[in-house]
Structures are given as C-alpha cells and as structure tokens.
Design an enzyme around this catalytic site. Structure first.
Site, mmCIF file in Angstrom:
data_model
loop_
_atom_site.group_PDB
_atom_site.id
_atom_site.type_symbol
_atom_site.label_atom_id
_atom_site.label_comp_id
_atom_site.label_asym_id
_atom_site.label_seq_id
_atom_site.Cartn_x
_atom_site.Cartn_y
_atom_site.Cartn_z
ATOM 1 N N LYS A 1 39.127 -46.041 1.559
ATOM 2 C CA LYS A 1 39.580 -46.110 3.057
ATOM 3 C C LYS A 1 37.903 -45.992 3.656
ATOM 4 O O LYS A 1 37.494 -45.352 3.611
ATOM 5 C CB LYS A 1 40.435 -45.185 3.459
ATOM 6 N N THR B 1 47.141 -35.634 10.901
ATOM 7 C CA THR B 1 47.263 -34.417 11.690
ATOM 8 C C THR B 1 48.537 -34.296 12.102
ATOM 9 O O THR B 1 48.946 -32.898 12.134
ATOM 10 C CB THR B 1 46.504 -34.836 13.044
#
Lengths: 331, 257
Positions: free
Chosen positions: B96, B207
């Site tokens: 990524k 998150t």
C-alpha cells in the site's frame, strides 16, 4: 524461614523484595548492574500514579490494581506527591477531551479559570480540562533509591551478577524480574519502545502531571521539582535501539511547546530510550514453574502496578494463593 | 467484487493494525470481524534494525492477507525503501503506497505517488496506491502499472466519511473494471455501507476501529455493514423517484387526484 533470590533490581524486583521482606522472608537481590541507572525501564519512568487516566486505553485490572500504588509508595518512600493530574487539549482537539472523559472515571471537568487556579502557568491557554484529583505522582529515581536502601537496611542482600534465574532456581526459590531481559524465556513477551526527555525550564512551574491530548502525539509532562520536567513518551512497537529518533524528539518537543511556549527555552538534560516489556494484552503476568516465579509484562505501568504484582507474588509464595494475573502457560 | 492482482478476497474489509490498546485487542478485532486483509506500517510501528519483528509476527499470526504500507513516508525515496523492506519482512509483492504531501491533512503527494508507483511496479511490486478521487491522477497511476486504486473518503483519521460523493461516483463510473478501495476517513459503519453500495470493492480503515471504546465490537459492526452493502448491491436496489409509489393497492379507496 522462606528465602528468595530476586533477579533484576528494577521497580518490579525491588517491590517484590520489599513485599517478601515485609512477610518475613530472607531476600537476596541480584542485578547485572551495581546501581539503578539508564539500563532499566524504571529509570526512565514518568512516575505517574494515575490509574484513572490509564483507564482510557488500559484494561480494567490496570485501573483497579493501580489504585493500590499511591498508598504503597507513600508508605515505603517519601517520593510521592498527591496533587492529582490534569488532562487538557488544544482547542481544535476538544473532541479528544470528550472521548477521554467518556472512557475514564474519577475526574471532574474544569474550565479555564479553574485550570489557571490549579496551574497558573497554563493560564489562558486551555478552556477545558479534566482534573483527576485523587491521582498522584512520584520521583522514580528517588523512589528506587529509597526502596533499595530500605531493603538493604532491613537485612536484604545485594549481589552484582548477570545471573541466570534457571540456575538459581535449582538452588532455591527464585523470582525472575528482569523485564525485557527475560525475553529468551518468555516467548510471548515483546518490547514496546519508549522515548522521553528530561528538561530544565526555570520559566515554567507546574505542580502535577499534565497530559496534553493530541490525535497523533499524546504527551505527558511530569514535574520533578527544581524546574526539572520529565517529558514523555512515545510508544513504538519494537524493542528499543540505543538512540532516540529525530521524529520522537520533534514530536515531544513540539507538544511541550504547544503546552507552553516557554518550554522553547528549556535545556535538554537527558534523552532516554527503553524497551517496556509487554505481553499481548499489555497486562502483567506471574508464572510459576516449581522454584521459579517470573513476574513480568508491566508495560508502561511499572510504578503503577509493581506494588500489586509484588503483593500477588508474596501471596503466591506464602499463602499459595493463585494471582489474578497468573500466566496461562507454564514459565 | 473484483479481485486484487489475481487474489480473490473473502470480503471487502481491509483493517489496519495501528493504535490498538493492545495486540490482544487487535487480534480480537480481526477474529470478530473476519477482515480479510491486514495493513501494517513498517515505518511508524517498528523503527530501525527490524526491532518490530515481535509485532510483525503477531500480524503474521492473524492468518489473513498482509498489505504492508509506507505510512509516514514523505518522499519517493523513503516510500521505495520502505516497500523493499516490507517485501522482505512479509514475503509479499503487495504494497500500500502512501506518499504524504501535506502534514496537516495527510493528503497524498500525487506527483510523488505516481513516480513511486512506476518505480515499484517496474520492480515487480503490486501497488495499492493511496490517492485522491482525481480522475487524471487515477489514470496516471494505472499507466504507471497500478491495477488497484485506493481513493480517500476523507483525510486519514478524520472519521468524516465520504467527503466527495460526486467525485467518488465519477471515479467508479470512469474505471468500471478497476478494483477500487475507499481508503481512509471512515468513522462509522454506515459510511462503509454507503461506499460498498456505490460499487466500491472494499474499504480500508484503521482509526475508526482502533480508537473505538470497544475495537473488536466496532470491527464486527464494520464487517456487518460491509456485508449489508454487498448484499444490497447484488440485490439490485430500486431507483429513487420523485413521486410516491404506493406499496398497497389504492383501488376502492376514496382518494383525490
């Protein structure tokens, strides 16, 4: 009479030694260094006895067991200050303050004038905060030195040796309190790197630990008296190298600057780095295999949890009482 | 759902591994959600000298596909170096790719991103670029060798959801054959459902789960929401219309036209 050898004279080993002495045991402390120093995590501890604040991210036992700490340290040393702790955030991060409040107990909300009243040097900088009045802090190096002196004064012995607990256990009861050094025997122990600074800043006076919430760089600053402050601490998965990273310095110092720009004039006295020993759930473990007991995994809660862990080790030895943090697998 | 460089995923849930209260809670979040991909940051979570290997082993033990990332990299050189380290540590070609251009919004530096994507693709990596919804940048990334695109929903860690619905719809429509993943900015499961209903193949988040009061429960909530979106999409939703359409017969009742 019960006799025990304790390997590792950091905060865990010293507390275990003290607890066993208090139960009438003969204790010998063994450490590879003659004195407490920068090789030990406890040397670099913030020294916050703040179980309620830790409850924001730690599991329930940390809060409950941590509540024993302030009384214990106050009884054994003169290093404790009971001034509570104060949690603040910058205006743009007030949602972090609301989250912190939702996930903790034992505080009251304070407004700008109340914050100024508690800590005049934070006047007009913060409009909202949380005051954890019952929390305390201590001076870790003073506490270690006093505890060690009290252990020796009460008949405990000290031996400097890079000892193997398994060898000692063949001769008698041995408690391995070596922290991350015991990694070779505790396969699920890992290191969590912490980086911290000691500053001298005559322009700022604070009387209690301050936590500055920030989505990326949460910071605590603990006053040591005489204009000395401990600034911490990063949490990075992975055991520590020898040195602090530039990023950690930048983050810690910019957070301190945000707390009060006068920290820009501070002198950097010490830069510390250590590997906190932790198990996968970041809770401590006591494991027993015959004569050998291992107490480890205090993570970032050394001074907060060592008294409770020491009590449980003593209860295990004297009363054969299974500690609530008994490890699932044998030592 | 499209496949990702030849790999078919069990579901469209890619979950990050940073910021959890403990590795045990992280493992539980994966267990309860069944997320099929774990993203892991080499740079932020480990420091130098392979110091993070205990943590990396915990990630490997999750038993899911691992998508290492270059989070925290601000230059092409940093990102490329980190990608090489990731390939060695995790034995995967997947990376990524994040090249951060702006510190406050963590907005991708799309120029550096395209360059790093080209370098890494030529070197045999299978690149998952963290990008914006900009169609021209998307096109350049595809030309640089990317076969997956990961537009942001909103800035990393903001929890704002899908900030530019029009832009994201346009992206889906422009690249019907490219696997698209909403990466970053999601705060609530309903936002993940919306993304999947819009036709995105997967969502990637960290998150919203790690900083929830009960991360494992929130992970399960996201997994359920993603499944709802996939079911709804497969079920061919009705078209919205301006006029009411009665769902029960009105013949025989008195009504005014």
């Amino acid at each position: 009479m019960t006799a025990a050898t304790i390997i590792g004279a950091g905060v865990a080993g010293l507390c275990v030694a003290r607890a066993l002495l208090d139960r009438g045991a003969d204790v010998v402390l063994v450490d590879r260094h003659t004195d407490a120093g920068p090789h030990a995590c406890s040397w670099w501890a913030g020294g916050m006895l703040a179980p309620f604040c830790e409850g924001e991210s730690a599991e329930e036992p940390v809060v409950r067991l941590g509540c024993e700490a302030a009384d214990w340290w106050e009884a054994k040393t003169s290093a404790v200050k009971r001034r509570g702790s104060l949690v603040v955030s910058l205006a743009r991060d007030t949602s972090d303050l609301a989250r912190f409040a939702r996930r903790t107990t034992g505080f009251r909300h304070v407004n700008g004038p109340e914050i100024s009243n508690l800590e005049p040097d934070l006047a007009d900088r913060f409009a909202k905060g949380l005051f954890f009045e019952s929390e305390a802090h201590l001076a870790p190096r003073l506490a270690l030195a006093q505890l060690r002196a009290s252990v020796l004064a009460d008949g405990g012995a000290f031996v400097q040796e890079d000892a193997d607990p398994d060898e000692y256990a063949q001769r008698g009861l041995t408690i391995d309190c070596r922290g991350f050094q015991a990694k070779d025997k505790l396969h699920d122990l890992r290191g969590v790197k912490g980086e911290m600074l000691v500053l001298s800043c005559p322009d700022v006076t604070l009387t209690r630990p301050i936590r500055l919430l920030h989505p990326r760089l949460p910071l605590y600053i603990v006053p040591r008296g005489d204009c000395i402050f401990m600034l911490g601490a990063t949490m990075v998965e992975g055991h520590a190298g020898k040195h602090v990273t530039a990023r950690a310095l930048l983050e810690l110092l910019s957070a301190a600057y945000a707390l009060n720009p006068a920290f820009g004039e501070a002198e950097v006295l010490e830069i510390g780095v250590d590997s906190r020993p932790a198990f996968p759930d970041n809770l401590p473990r006591i494991r027993r295999d015959g004569n050998l007991i291992r107490a480890n995994g205090l993570f970032r809660h050394g001074f907060l949890l060592a008294p409770a862990v020491a009590r449980m080790v003593a209860d295990l030895i004297f009363d054969n009482k299974t500690p609530e943090v008994m490890g699932e697998t044998a030592a | 759902m499209h496949d990702f460089y030849g790999t078919t995923l069990a579901n469209g849930f890619m979950l990050g591994t940073a910021q959890y209260p403990s590795p045990a809670i992280l493992a539980n979040a994966f267990k309860r959600s069944g997320a099929s991909v774990a993203t892991v940051s080499l740079r932020r979570e480990s420091g130098q000298d392979r110091a993070g290997q205990d943590f990396w082993q915990l990630i490997k033990d999750l038993g899911v596909h691992i998508l290492p990332n270059t989070a925290g990299c601000h230059s092409v050189k940093e990102a490329v170096t980190t990608a090489h380290m990731a390939r060695e540590v995790f034995d995967t070609k997947w990376i990524k790719l994040e090249v951060i251009g702006e510190e406050d919004t963590l907005q991708p530096d799309v120029f550096g991103l395209v360059e790093a994507a080209r370098i890494l693709s030529e070197d045999g990596f299978q690149v998952f670029p963290y990008t914006t919804e900009d169609l021209v940048v998307a096109d350049r990334l595809l030309h640089a060798g990317c076969e997956v695109l990961m537009p942001w929903g909103a800035p990393i860690g903001s929890g704002l959801g899908l900030n530019n619905i029009f832009g994201l719809r346009a992206m889906r429509a422009h690249f019907p054959d490219v696997p698209l993943v909403i990466d970053a900015g999601l705060g609530l499961p309903s936002q993940a459902t919306a993304a999947i209903e819009m036709g995105f193949d997967a969502v990637l988040l960290n998150t919203a789960v790690a900083k929830a009061g009960d991360p494992a429960a929130m992970a399960e909530a996201f997994a359920t929401a993603i499944k709802a979106g996939q079911l709804a999409r497969a079920a061919d939703p009705m078209e919205p219309r301006d006029m009411a359409a009665p769902s029960t017969p009105v013949i025989g009742k008195a009504f005014l036209v």
